[in-house]
Design an enzyme around this catalytic site. Sequence first.
Site, mmCIF file in Angstrom:
data_model
loop_
_atom_site.group_PDB
_atom_site.id
_atom_site.type_symbol
_atom_site.label_atom_id
_atom_site.label_comp_id
_atom_site.label_asym_id
_atom_site.label_seq_id
_atom_site.Cartn_x
_atom_site.Cartn_y
_atom_site.Cartn_z
ATOM 1 N N ASP A 306 50.217 116.771 51.073
ATOM 2 C CA ASP A 306 50.469 118.109 51.359
ATOM 3 C C ASP A 306 49.541 117.972 53.208
ATOM 4 O OD1 ASP A 306 49.996 118.061 48.858
ATOM 5 O OD2 ASP A 306 48.020 118.714 48.975
ATOM 6 N N HIS A 450 48.684 112.831 51.456
ATOM 7 C CA HIS A 450 49.017 113.247 52.633
ATOM 8 C C HIS A 450 49.860 112.715 54.164
ATOM 9 C CE1 HIS A 450 45.274 114.509 51.003
ATOM 10 N NE2 HIS A 450 45.344 116.205 51.770
HETATM 11 ZN ZN ZN Z 1 45.301 119.826 52.044
#
Ligand code: ZN
Length: 499
Positions: A306, A450
């Site tokens: 993400d 991430h």
């Molecule tokens: Zn996020």
Amino acid sequence: MKKINFKLISCIVLSVIMLLTLCSCQAITDNTEAQSAQLSTTTSDANNLSTEPNDDEKDLSQFLISDDGFESPVRQYGTEEYINLNAGNLLAYITYPKGDLLEFDSACKAWVDNTLANYQAEVSASEGELLITYNSYIVNENYVVVQFKGEFNSPNYAHPVSLVKSFNANLNTGKLLLIDNLLEAEEINKLKKYVIETKNLDENYVDEQLLDNWVVLEEGVEIVLEKGKYLPESDGMVKIFASYDMLKSKDVSVSNETTTEETVEIKPKVLNETEIENLENLKEDVQNISKNELNENDKVIALTFDDGPGAYTAKLLNILKENNVKATFFVLGSQIDSYPELLPRMIEEGHEIGGHSWTHRSFKKLSDEELIKEIMQTRAKIASLTGVDPLSVRPPYGAYNNHVKAVAKSLGVHLVNWNVDPLDWKTRSAQKTYNSILKTTTHGSIVLSHDIHASTVEAMESLIPKLLDEGYHFVTVSELLIMGKGEIIPGEVYFSMKH
Ligand code: ZN
């Protein structure tokens, strides 16, 4: 590599316009729905094993300077340090944080030392007791807030003296965050005016320190007024929230009015020819994978990344390529223009791209118009660069409710959350990320992490070969869902292959 489909892009742009028109013309107000949505979110969050700063945790206003006197402190940053003075005129019990942001840590420590020295001087001829504790929060994955609360008691004082002090820092730069780093001069003036008006403060007593105790929150800033400083002692400590939207809006009058929720008239989207074709292709791909690449007892997972594209995304793509594995990137619309070349590369190398909104605001807090824009603007941007229309959406913070689901359904998109969360954004430790994913991943997992953190990408370097060794097979999120459920339904929220 698929050709860019301009018909598709204009189709998406047209649907955005149509939906925006629809929601402004046919808005209806429905509080019951908002309430039932709230209820259902609680249940869904319980199913979701996530500990990413989900939306409820991030509604920080309820924690900051709460009335429980920090009895159950929230401590999301660093470790706790103590100063205990058990002898002498001043007894002191102080807890303060120490993390890896040097400037921030020393600002916190300097305030603690100063406060301690002041009260030591004050009680030199008598005695007293000083208590200081704190809460710390990570906000929006970008900021850290430390808020101290304290009390000083002395026989010389009729009442305990209460203390409050806040510090903010930017997690990415490690620098202290000052209010003029965050807001324009005009917005700061507006904030000042707002605080004075909402609390009916006597302007004669307002000084330069009015905004000193501010904290950065996801949707705005909160100002804390010390007990007895600007308002009568009996009012206690007072906090005032001001949203960025309000501060940035141009209208002159500052008012505290509540806005009524507008709802889109929800009509499930009917799939068009291209979308039906895409789904058929996906099913075919999955059949091929199952037939050619998988043995019956193989374990299958989807890695998802993400908040990118970012500085480490290219390196991650190299790692994925070296290991010949596929992943899914939930990109942030506002980030794409900084690394436009990475999106076509992702598609070319077999990965899936989904949308993660344009600005990373919680979907639960947006008007319909804003929500549709967050999803569709990102979707159109991805399609314009890759020619692939992404129907997978990862809501920021994993936050959704029935209303968000209904809007997603009307757009033809589905929501993808996760069931493995290594908290990589929080620990920023390659070793911890590696251990956590390895320990909690099972057949059918959707793994959250991430690609904007160096530590996460570093973890992948050794984690992916390790997972391959353990017999895992990597597919994209859409492939995983088709394998598990045979279809993907717009408006649904998925956590893993089966759920
Ligand atoms: Zn996020």
